[in-house]
Structure formats: structure tokens, C-alpha cells
Design an enzyme around this catalytic site. Structure first.
Site, PDB file in Angstrom:
ATOM      1  CD1 TRP A 239     -45.354 -63.573   7.477  1.00 24.41           C
ATOM      2  CD2 TRP A 239     -47.157 -63.390   6.163  1.00 24.41           C
ATOM      3  NE1 TRP A 239     -46.282 -62.805   8.136  1.00 24.41           N
ATOM      4  CE2 TRP A 239     -47.392 -62.667   7.356  1.00 24.41           C
ATOM      5  CE3 TRP A 239     -48.163 -63.416   5.204  1.00 24.41           C
ATOM      6  CZ2 TRP A 239     -48.591 -61.977   7.602  1.00 24.41           C
ATOM      7  CZ3 TRP A 239     -49.355 -62.736   5.442  1.00 24.41           C
ATOM      8  CH2 TRP A 239     -49.550 -62.027   6.620  1.00 24.41           C
TER       9      TRP A 239
ATOM     10  CG  ASP B  49     -41.957 -62.190   1.300  1.00 24.47           C
ATOM     11  OD1 ASP B  49     -41.718 -60.963   1.338  1.00 24.47           O
ATOM     12  OD2 ASP B  49     -42.855 -62.729   1.978  1.00 24.47           O
TER      13      ASP B  49
ATOM     14  CE  LYS C  18     -43.315 -57.049   7.754  1.00 28.71           C
ATOM     15  NZ  LYS C  18     -44.277 -57.144   8.829  1.00 28.71           N
TER      16      LYS C  18
HETATM   17  N1  PMP Z   1     -44.300 -61.643   3.845  1.00 30.64           N
HETATM   18  C1  PMP Z   1     -43.716 -61.395   5.030  1.00 30.64           C
HETATM   19  C2  PMP Z   1     -42.325 -61.905   5.258  1.00 30.64           C
HETATM   20  C3  PMP Z   1     -44.373 -60.640   5.994  1.00 30.64           C
HETATM   21  O1  PMP Z   1     -43.778 -60.394   7.163  1.00 30.64           O
HETATM   22  C4  PMP Z   1     -45.670 -60.158   5.729  1.00 30.64           C
HETATM   23  C5  PMP Z   1     -46.440 -59.309   6.702  1.00 30.64           C
HETATM   24  N2  PMP Z   1     -45.988 -59.187   7.946  1.00 30.64           N
HETATM   25  C6  PMP Z   1     -46.251 -60.476   4.503  1.00 30.64           C
HETATM   26  C7  PMP Z   1     -45.539 -61.208   3.581  1.00 30.64           C
HETATM   27  C8  PMP Z   1     -47.645 -60.002   4.141  1.00 30.64           C
HETATM   28  O2  PMP Z   1     -47.591 -58.641   3.868  1.00 30.64           O
HETATM   29  P1  PMP Z   1     -48.900 -57.801   3.522  1.00 30.64           P
HETATM   30  O3  PMP Z   1     -49.685 -57.673   4.794  1.00 30.64           O
HETATM   31  O4  PMP Z   1     -48.317 -56.501   3.076  1.00 30.64           O
HETATM   32  O5  PMP Z   1     -49.640 -58.484   2.460  1.00 30.64           O
END
Ligand code: PMP
Length: 384
Positions: A124, A195, A219
């Protein structure tokens, strides 16, 4: 350092938390969208038909109505309280998930000749970096991919570059796929962006060390479709005006999260989840409960004599995403299938990481962790 947890403290906290799913429901270990407290789901069900006795359901409510404004303000207030930030921070909601935010950061804060630095500890954070790289000159401050075991830990104190001209430094607070976490924000003199998509409100966290913390909803905040942004007002005020208003953080903040039609349902759900967070004792109580739950499963990994393994280094193991694999991919598939017979669902690991992943966010019941740990012991004995 991983926080210690005493059994007494854990049980005190856990009595306020969801215990077992009601009839017909299962233990949902999904990484997101993820399990929610049934009390919140019940309230949403009620509001869908008639929100607060006004004769209009939540999904039908105008975002310009007084009632929606109230719901929005309540959501903001609960998030502000859970984060513990003052009036120098804006707390607001934006449409879309974390990846949208990843794209907006360079557009808002980097001119064509500017740069920003990214601590790459996971799929991520790498996504955040590559999204920025598509339009700006950003750099990797720590390369977790190059570790002997890829993404097996976060950087230690000072173990990352801090280019003096970087406009911000981004890191991923909890690495959802890799099962690792930062136990404190990295110390830096650069404007820090976190993040918090998979760890928001899961522990006491010093938001004031950051110019911005962002978190997608699906989450610990409940519904997908919106992100919570907690940002220092002076930082977002410094964003360029050479982009459309709809892409500017500050414009969303100033419009009270209603620059255009917002994802009203998701915002209301985030509000209810933040209120639930406060009702169980807030991030401090939640952290104790999470540590207790996580240790039940990590202990099962450790006592398996190597049957279960995972590259994440112990000192930075996540309390929210517990990952493990057996010696063979076929056994992983068997594990996931057999676990479902015990009402343990959603354990299949991320498609790029393989193995299993137990995502046990704030409202995931202790009981489900106990059942999983017992099942792991039993499975290891029979298949080891
Ligand atoms: N950052 C983290 C830490 C995540 O766990 C996730 C998705 N699991 C994301 C970003 C991406 O999120 P999104 O699908 O809402 O774009």
C-alpha cells in the site's frame, strides 16, 4: 516496542466489546470491508427506514438538510474526539478510498519541480508512491522491498532518508498485507503524512506529529466509499490552486465535507463507528483489547514449531492483521476451507502475499480469535 498487555486489563476492556456473532452470522476475518459491531448494524437498519423520526430514511436524506448537517457534524465531532486533535486541525470526509487520497497528495502539495519522500514498507505504501510518481518526481526514503525478506519490517529509528527539499514524508502506519506496524510515528523534521486506513482509532496515536492522517472507511470506520482526513489547517491551506476545486483538500474541509453531494451513507456509518469507538473506552481501551486478541493468534503461530510462519519481524508485528502460512500452498487452501466449517471466514491471504490473514479490527470479537487459535493448534497437529 510492542506494548505489553496484562490479562486483567485485557478482560476489563473486552467485556464492553462484541462477544459472539448472532445466529446465522460468522466470524468475519475479512481485511476490508470488514466486520462491524452488530449494535451499529442494528442502528443503521433502523435509520434506513426512518432516520431520527423525521419520516425519511438515511439513504434518502438530502445532504443539504438540517438533519444531515447534524449527522455530519456529529461524525466530525466523534472523529475529532477519538483523534484528540484541537482546532488547528480540520477533520473532514472525502469521497473515495485511500487510493484516491494517494493520487490527490502530489496534485495538492507538489509543484512540477517539487519532491516528496515515501517510506516503502508495503504494497500500500508502494501504491501511494507509484500514484505520486505518475505525475511528480517523488523518492523512496526507505526501501522495504530490498530487505533480505521483502517488507518484513518497518524502518528503525533514523533508518530512512529525509531529503531536505521534500514537501512531505508519507508512511503507512499499519501494513495490512504484510502484517507489520509502526509502534510510533517516525521521527522526522519533514511534514509527516500517515496512511491510517487499517489502524485508525486502534490505539493512542499522536496525530499532532502529522500534518495529515488519512484513512479509508472500510475497516475500523465501517463503510467503504469515503475517507476520513485529519489535517493541519495551515498545511492544506498551502496547497496549489492550480487544480480543480473538487480535488483540493482545503476546499472539502472548508465546505464542511459537502463540496458536492457527499457519500452520505458512508459518512453516517463512519460517525456511528467513531461513536462506538468512544463508547467502548476509546483508542486506549481498544489497544488493550487488540493486543490481547492479536497475541492469541501470533502465539499459535509461535508454538507451532515452524508449521506456521511469516516473515514479519516480531517487534513490529501488527495487532490488526495477523498473517501466517503453512509449509505448502495446498495446505493453506485446506486450512481456509476447513476453517469455514468452524464459522471462521475470510482467512485467505492477500492475492500477492499468499497464505492466511486474520484481520481482527477493533470490533472483531475475542471469541473468534480464541476459536481460530484452537483451530490452528489442531490443524498443525493433524497436518504437520
Ligand atoms: N492503505 C491501506 C493501509 C490499506 O489497507 C488499503 C486497502 N486495504 C488501502 C490503502 C487502499 O484503500 P482503497 O481500496 O480504499 O483505495
Amino acid at each position: 516496542m510492542t506494548p505489553a498487555v496484562t490479562p486483567a486489563a485485557a478482560s476489563l476492556a473486552s467485556s464492553l466489546f462484541p462477544q459472539t456473532p448472532s445466529k446465522g452470522r460468522v466470524y468475519n476475518f475479512s481485511a476490508g470491508p470488514a466486520c462491524m459491531p452488530e449494535s451499529v448494524l442494528e442502528q443503521i437498519r433502523e435509520e434506513l427506514i426512518d432516520c431520527r423520526g423525521g419520516g425519511i430514511g438515511l439513504l434518502e436524506l438530502s445532504h443539504r438538510s438540517a438533519l444531515y448537517e447534524q449527522l455530519n457534524n456529529e461524525a466530525e465531532a466523534a472523529c475529532r474526539k477519538a483523534a484528540g486533535v484541537g482546532s488547528d486541525y480540520a477533520v473532514f470526509f472525502m469521497p473515495g478510498g485511500a487510493t484516491v487520497q494517494f493520487g490527490l497528495l502530489p496534485l495538492n502539495f507538489l509543484g512540477e519541480n517539487d519532491t516528496a519522500a515515501y517510506i516503502d514498507t508495503s504494497i500500500w505504501s508502494n501504491k501511494a508512491y507509484t500514484e505520486a510518481l505518475s505525475c511528480r518526481r517523488v523518492t523512496v526514503a526507505f526501501d522495504g522491498r530490498a530487505l533480505p525478506a521483502k517488507y518484513s519490517r518497518v524502518p528503525k529509528k533514523g533508518e530512512f532518508a529525509e531529503p531536505a527539499d521534500a514537501k512531505y514524508l508519507l508512511y503507512c502506519q499499519n501494513n495490512t498485507v504484510e502484517g507489520t506496524t509502526f509502534w510510533a510515528p517516525p521521527e522526522t523534521s519533514l511534514p509527516l503524512i500517515g496512511d491510517a486506513t487499517s489502524d485508525i482509532f486502534s490505539r493512542q496515536w499522536d496525530f499532532t506529529k502529522h500534518v495529515m492522517v488519512l484513512a479509508a472507511g472500510q475497516k475500523n470506520l465501517g463503510a467503504s466509499g469515503a475517507s476520513l482526513v485529519i489535517a493541519r489547517k495551515d498545511f492544506i491551506a498551502g496547497a496549489t490552486r492550480a487544480i480543480p476545486s473538487i480535488l483540493r483538500f482545503e476546499d472539502h474541509a472548508k465546505a464542511g465535507s459537502r463540496l458536492n453531494t457527499p457519500p452520505t451513507f458512508a459518512v453516517r456509518v463512519i460517525g456511528l463507528m467513531a461513536e462506538w469507538t468512544l463508547s467502548v473506552g476509546g483508542p486506549t481501551a481498544i489497544a488493550k483489547n487488540n493486543a490481547y486478541k492479536a497475541n492469541l493468534i501470533w502465539d499459535a503461530v509461535d508454538r507451532s514449531g515452524g508449521f506456521y510462519s511469516w516473515p514479519a519481524e516480531k517487534w513490529c508485528r501488527s495487532h490488526l492483521n495477523i498473517c501466517f502460512k503453512t509449509p505448502k500452498a495446498e495446505l493453506d487452501a485446506k486450512f481456509v476451507a476447513e476453517a469455514e466449517k468452524h464459522a471462521l471466514f475470510g482467512l485467505l491471504g492477500h492475492r500477492e502475499a499468499g497464505g492466511m490473514r486474520a484481520s481482527i479490527y477493533n470490533s472483531f470479537p475475542v471469541k473468534g480469535c480464541e476459536i481460530l487459535a484452537d483451530f490452528m493448534d489442531d490443524f498443525a497437529k493433524k497436518n504437520g
